[in-house]
Write an enzyme that holds these catalytic residues in place. Structure first.
Site, mmCIF file in Angstrom:
data_model
loop_
_atom_site.group_PDB
_atom_site.id
_atom_site.type_symbol
_atom_site.label_atom_id
_atom_site.label_comp_id
_atom_site.label_asym_id
_atom_site.label_seq_id
_atom_site.Cartn_x
_atom_site.Cartn_y
_atom_site.Cartn_z
ATOM 1 N N ALA A 38 0.843 -1.207 0.000
ATOM 2 C CA ALA A 38 0.000 0.000 0.000
ATOM 3 C C ALA A 38 0.872 1.249 0.000
ATOM 4 C CB ALA A 38 -0.888 -0.007 1.230
ATOM 5 N N ALA A 114 9.082 -5.500 -7.156
ATOM 6 C CA ALA A 114 10.186 -5.363 -8.108
ATOM 7 C C ALA A 114 11.308 -6.306 -7.699
ATOM 8 C CB ALA A 114 10.688 -3.931 -8.121
ATOM 9 N N TYR A 184 10.386 1.178 21.786
ATOM 10 C CA TYR A 184 9.450 2.174 21.254
ATOM 11 C C TYR A 184 8.030 1.615 21.155
ATOM 12 C CZ TYR A 184 12.880 5.503 19.152
ATOM 13 O OH TYR A 184 13.843 6.441 18.905
ATOM 14 N N ILE A 185 7.899 0.494 20.394
ATOM 15 C CA ILE A 185 6.550 -0.011 20.130
ATOM 16 C C ILE A 185 5.925 -0.521 21.422
ATOM 17 C CG2 ILE A 185 5.227 -1.825 18.936
ATOM 18 C CD1 ILE A 185 7.231 -1.559 16.605
ATOM 19 N N GLY A 273 12.006 -5.466 18.130
ATOM 20 C CA GLY A 273 12.842 -4.849 17.116
ATOM 21 C C GLY A 273 12.356 -5.149 15.709
ATOM 22 N N ARG A 274 12.981 -4.476 14.750
ATOM 23 C CA ARG A 274 12.633 -4.673 13.340
ATOM 24 C C ARG A 274 13.898 -4.991 12.551
ATOM 25 N NH1 ARG A 274 7.625 -3.221 11.748
ATOM 26 N NH2 ARG A 274 8.270 -2.541 9.686
ATOM 27 N N HIS A 445 3.684 33.790 24.329
ATOM 28 C CA HIS A 445 3.282 33.424 25.688
ATOM 29 C C HIS A 445 1.779 33.227 25.738
ATOM 30 C CE1 HIS A 445 3.236 33.306 30.025
ATOM 31 N NE2 HIS A 445 2.256 34.203 30.014
HETATM 32 P P1 FAD Z 1 8.518 1.130 4.871
HETATM 33 O O1 FAD Z 1 7.693 2.232 5.422
HETATM 34 O O2 FAD Z 1 8.675 -0.105 5.610
HETATM 35 O O3 FAD Z 1 8.124 0.916 3.369
HETATM 36 C C1 FAD Z 1 8.733 -0.044 2.580
HETATM 37 C C2 FAD Z 1 7.758 -0.473 1.514
HETATM 38 O O4 FAD Z 1 8.456 -1.266 0.569
HETATM 39 C C3 FAD Z 1 6.612 -1.346 2.011
HETATM 40 O O5 FAD Z 1 5.384 -0.714 1.713
HETATM 41 C C4 FAD Z 1 6.762 -2.665 1.260
HETATM 42 O O6 FAD Z 1 5.511 -3.204 0.862
HETATM 43 C C5 FAD Z 1 7.565 -2.234 0.049
HETATM 44 N N1 FAD Z 1 8.382 -3.292 -0.568
HETATM 45 C C6 FAD Z 1 9.258 -4.159 0.019
HETATM 46 N N2 FAD Z 1 9.870 -4.911 -0.915
HETATM 47 C C7 FAD Z 1 9.378 -4.510 -2.114
HETATM 48 C C8 FAD Z 1 9.640 -4.892 -3.451
HETATM 49 N N3 FAD Z 1 10.571 -5.806 -3.760
HETATM 50 N N4 FAD Z 1 8.936 -4.316 -4.448
HETATM 51 C C9 FAD Z 1 8.012 -3.356 -4.174
HETATM 52 N N5 FAD Z 1 7.741 -2.948 -2.930
HETATM 53 C C10 FAD Z 1 8.427 -3.504 -1.913
HETATM 54 N N6 FAD Z 1 8.959 6.029 12.886
HETATM 55 C C11 FAD Z 1 8.925 7.327 13.210
HETATM 56 O O7 FAD Z 1 9.768 8.103 12.743
HETATM 57 N N7 FAD Z 1 7.979 7.818 14.078
HETATM 58 C C12 FAD Z 1 7.037 7.031 14.618
HETATM 59 O O8 FAD Z 1 6.195 7.505 15.386
HETATM 60 C C13 FAD Z 1 7.046 5.652 14.282
HETATM 61 N N8 FAD Z 1 6.112 4.827 14.790
HETATM 62 C C14 FAD Z 1 6.106 3.512 14.407
HETATM 63 C C15 FAD Z 1 5.143 2.689 14.950
HETATM 64 C C16 FAD Z 1 5.110 1.346 14.604
HETATM 65 C C17 FAD Z 1 4.047 0.450 15.190
HETATM 66 C C18 FAD Z 1 6.059 0.834 13.667
HETATM 67 C C19 FAD Z 1 6.009 -0.596 13.241
HETATM 68 C C20 FAD Z 1 7.034 1.661 13.138
HETATM 69 C C21 FAD Z 1 7.074 3.010 13.514
HETATM 70 N N9 FAD Z 1 8.041 3.870 13.018
HETATM 71 C C22 FAD Z 1 8.037 5.190 13.382
HETATM 72 C C23 FAD Z 1 9.085 3.417 12.082
HETATM 73 C C24 FAD Z 1 8.675 3.793 10.649
HETATM 74 O O9 FAD Z 1 7.441 3.192 10.328
HETATM 75 C C25 FAD Z 1 9.751 3.335 9.675
HETATM 76 O O10 FAD Z 1 10.994 3.889 10.054
HETATM 77 C C26 FAD Z 1 9.416 3.792 8.270
HETATM 78 O O11 FAD Z 1 8.188 3.282 7.828
HETATM 79 C C27 FAD Z 1 10.513 3.360 7.299
HETATM 80 O O12 FAD Z 1 10.208 3.854 6.031
HETATM 81 P P2 FAD Z 1 10.748 3.117 4.717
HETATM 82 O O13 FAD Z 1 10.224 3.917 3.591
HETATM 83 O O14 FAD Z 1 12.191 2.885 4.835
HETATM 84 O O15 FAD Z 1 10.075 1.676 4.728
HETATM 85 P P1 NAD Z 2 13.092 -1.599 20.019
HETATM 86 O O1 NAD Z 2 14.430 -1.940 19.534
HETATM 87 O O2 NAD Z 2 12.739 -0.174 20.254
HETATM 88 O O3 NAD Z 2 12.810 -2.371 21.407
HETATM 89 C C1 NAD Z 2 12.890 -3.764 21.501
HETATM 90 C C2 NAD Z 2 12.984 -4.149 22.966
HETATM 91 O O4 NAD Z 2 12.810 -5.551 23.072
HETATM 92 C C3 NAD Z 2 14.341 -3.837 23.588
HETATM 93 O O5 NAD Z 2 14.140 -3.109 24.774
HETATM 94 C C4 NAD Z 2 14.945 -5.227 23.849
HETATM 95 O O6 NAD Z 2 15.787 -5.250 24.971
HETATM 96 C C5 NAD Z 2 13.706 -6.072 24.062
HETATM 97 N N1 NAD Z 2 13.870 -7.515 23.814
HETATM 98 C C6 NAD Z 2 14.488 -8.104 22.755
HETATM 99 N N2 NAD Z 2 14.380 -9.461 22.849
HETATM 100 C C7 NAD Z 2 13.683 -9.731 23.978
HETATM 101 C C8 NAD Z 2 13.228 -10.925 24.613
HETATM 102 N N3 NAD Z 2 13.472 -12.142 24.111
HETATM 103 N N4 NAD Z 2 12.523 -10.847 25.766
HETATM 104 C C9 NAD Z 2 12.271 -9.625 26.298
HETATM 105 N N5 NAD Z 2 12.671 -8.450 25.749
HETATM 106 C C10 NAD Z 2 13.354 -8.492 24.600
HETATM 107 O O7 NAD Z 2 12.078 -2.273 18.986
HETATM 108 P P2 NAD Z 2 10.531 -2.056 18.685
HETATM 109 O O8 NAD Z 2 9.834 -1.468 19.860
HETATM 110 O O9 NAD Z 2 10.068 -3.347 18.114
HETATM 111 O O10 NAD Z 2 10.545 -0.975 17.537
HETATM 112 C C11 NAD Z 2 11.238 -1.241 16.309
HETATM 113 C C12 NAD Z 2 11.717 0.022 15.681
HETATM 114 O O11 NAD Z 2 10.621 0.734 15.108
HETATM 115 C C13 NAD Z 2 12.345 1.016 16.648
HETATM 116 O O12 NAD Z 2 13.683 0.715 16.920
HETATM 117 C C14 NAD Z 2 12.205 2.294 15.894
HETATM 118 O O13 NAD Z 2 13.247 2.380 14.954
HETATM 119 C C15 NAD Z 2 10.881 2.119 15.170
HETATM 120 N N6 NAD Z 2 9.775 2.784 15.907
HETATM 121 C C16 NAD Z 2 9.868 4.121 16.143
HETATM 122 C C17 NAD Z 2 8.866 4.776 16.833
HETATM 123 C C18 NAD Z 2 8.979 6.249 17.062
HETATM 124 O O14 NAD Z 2 9.803 6.878 16.410
HETATM 125 N N7 NAD Z 2 8.185 6.831 17.958
HETATM 126 C C19 NAD Z 2 7.774 4.067 17.300
HETATM 127 C C20 NAD Z 2 7.711 2.707 17.061
HETATM 128 C C21 NAD Z 2 8.716 2.070 16.357
#
Ligand code: FAD
Ligand code: NAD
Length: 469
Positions: A38, A114, A184-185, A273-274, A445
């Protein structure tokens, strides 16, 4: 099957990919964006936007339930179906807007995945992996993002084992939830679910939440988590789970291996983590290898080892934040257009949308000292902010770190609207402004932004609304 030629092929339509494509379009360069799911990627569809919608709604509920001091009491009813419709509408609106902006900027959009065939050709395949098109390109930008790490024993194929995307698209709220990972999540969603009345237990391997943020910023969040009734279990590794009549039990082990624990709930959210997505594109065909961590390595122009291939966003490395990816996208477009540009990471803000919010940018005083500065700091407690008092939320502070000659090197904020307050400090770090520049700028302010103003003045002992050290 369609055959198509383009100057630049962008793979992935998240914030990194669509920013690259739109900017290339603005620079009059022929660009094609291929997205397999999407428009807007993880960020718009499964990440930033739906999570902030949940957080906002939960905060409305919480505020309404806890405003007795202001003389407000309310009987709150949450219609979760209506909430979900609203959230999905927000996501749809954003995703449609991205599609429209791409088209309006001359970006050719292709639906599908792709996969490289050779240095200058990619197949486009559908969900069944049937080839539906072919694109020839001069340059490529990889923007394939990241996916949640799957913890062994917690495969996401069971309806009670949720990743963040599942947790953000529930059709009803569970009564109880175990959250594995206090990053974070884990913490953003735990706090939101707890505000909505879910009984939350957090299991974290480390001895505190939100690794990477300074402890003095994390402490107010820990206190609020406690107040919301979140049971934070530190120093435990999630090992496995089993189904019970009422839901499931998550089994954990202390990190020293000495003790075992069990935590009951209706469902478990795993947020440990991711990891970068690199296995969707057949990188072998262009001879591109990934690092040991699975990322695509780039230089400060976002160029990979293969000179006509760039990588942006999560796939290109930490921090995996949407705005880092967008910034890299702008640099990539400029470089491909022959302009001088490079990506500097000295002012990439990080924000945890917890209660209170945490936001940082640039260096802490310790990091600045390690880098050879003799840093000074200015600080302003939010309990001294008139605006904070009028909102009923005074937990936290703004801190500005400056070099000995007054240049702003970083900032740390914990408190309401930290996510907004950090922008001014990020500007100062990026543009190498002095604390005097912040101190001499008149701030309206009563605003939360006055706290940044006062912290800047405090760095030189001239704050008005707090005692100077
Ligand atoms: P993505 O947003 O992951 O986009 C990659 C896209 O590539 C996907 O749509 C996928 O379908 C597509 N794709 C993959 N392979 C192919 C292919 N071969 N051909 C065509 N399409 C393909 N970050 C923040 O800064 N602030 C936040 O508050 C925040 N909150 C988050 C909350 C959650 C629950 C999660 C999971 C993440 C959050 N993040 C946040 C992290 C943020 O979502 C990512 O850092 C961001 O989306 C990365 O952008 P990107 O464009 O690199 O990849
Ligand atoms: P994270 O790296 O922020 O946190 C993962 C946590 O899981 C760590 O504290 C780690 O010690 C713990 N952990 C790992 N293995 C474990 C286990 N077996 N048992 C118990 N604890 C364990 O990862 P996330 O929360 O999944 O978020 C992924 C990424 O998405 C973030 O690093 C960030 O880049 C992005 N994100 C950003 C935002 C934002 O900007 N507000 C919000 C959500 C996500």
């Amino acid at each position: 099957m369609t055959e198509h030629r383009t100057d630049v092929l962008v793979i992935g339509g998240g914030p990194a990919g669509y920013t690259t494509a739109i900017r290339l379009g603005q620079l009059d360069i022929d660009v094609t964006l291929v997205e397999s799911t999407a428009h807007g990627g993880t960020c718009l569809n499964r990440g930033c936007i739906p999570s902030k919608a949940v957080i906002s709604a939960a905060s409305v509920v919480h505020e309404a339930r806890t405003s007795e001091e202001m003389g407000i009491t309310a009987d709150i009813d949450v219609d979760f179906e209506q909430f979900s419709r609203w959230k999905d509408g927000v996501v749809r609106q954003m995703s449609n807007a991205v599609e429209k902006l791409c088209k309006a900027n001359g970006v050719t959009l292709i639906e599908g995945r792709a996969m490289f065939k050779d240095d200058h050709t990619a197949h486009i395949v559908d969900a069944e992996k049937t080839e539906i098109g072919r694109v020839e390109f001069d340059y490529a930008a990889l923007a394939t993002g990241s996916r949640p790490v799957e913890l062994p024993g917690f495969e996401y194929d069971h309806p009670s084992v949720l990743d963040a995307a599942d947790a953000l698209s529930l059709s009803s709220l569970p009564n109880s939830l175990v959250v594995v990972g206090a990053g974070y999540i884990g913490m953003e969603l735990s706090m939101a679910f707890a505000k909505l009345g879910v009984d939350v237990t957090v299991v974290e391997a480390l001895d505190s939440m939100l690794p990477g943020f300074p402890s003095e910023l994390v402490e107010p969040v820990e206190a609020r988590a406690d107040e919301f009734g979140i049971d934070c279990q530190y120093g435990q590794l999630a090992e496995g789970w089993r189904e019970t009549d009422s839901g499931l039990v998550v089994e954990t082990e202390s990190t020293d291996g000495q003790d075992r624990f069990e935590h009951e709930a209706e469902a478990v959210l795993v947020a440990v983590g991711r990891e970068p997505v690199t296995d969707t594109m057949n990188l072998d065909a262009i001879g591109l290898e990934t690092t040991d961590d699975g990322f695509v390595q780039t230089d400060d122009q976002c160029r990979t080892e293969v000179p006509h291939v760039f990588a942006v966003g999560d796939v290109a490395g930490e921090p995996m934040l949407a705005h880092k990816g967008s910034g890299e996208g702008e640099v990539t477009a400029a470089v491909i257009a022959g302009r001088t540009a490079s990506f500097a990471d000295r002012a990439v803000p990080a924000v945890a949308f917890t209660t209170p919010e945490i936001a940082t940018v640039g260096q802490t005083a310790t990091e600045a000292a390690d880098a050879g500065y003799r840093p000074t700091q200015g600080e302003f407690p939010l309990r001294a902010s008139g605006r904070a008092l009028t909102t009923g939320h005074t937990d936290g502070f703004v801190r500005i770190v400056a070099s000995e000659d007054g240049r702003v090197l970083g900032g740390q904020v914990v408190g309401p609207e930290a996510s907004e307050l950090i922008a001014e400090i990020a500007l100062a770090v990026e543009q190498e402004l002095s604390v005097e520049a912040l101190a001499e700028t008149i701030h309206a302010h009563p605003t939360m932004a006055e706290s940044v103003h006062e912290a800047a003045k405090n760095a030189h002992d001239r704050a008005i609304h707090t005692l100077n050290r």
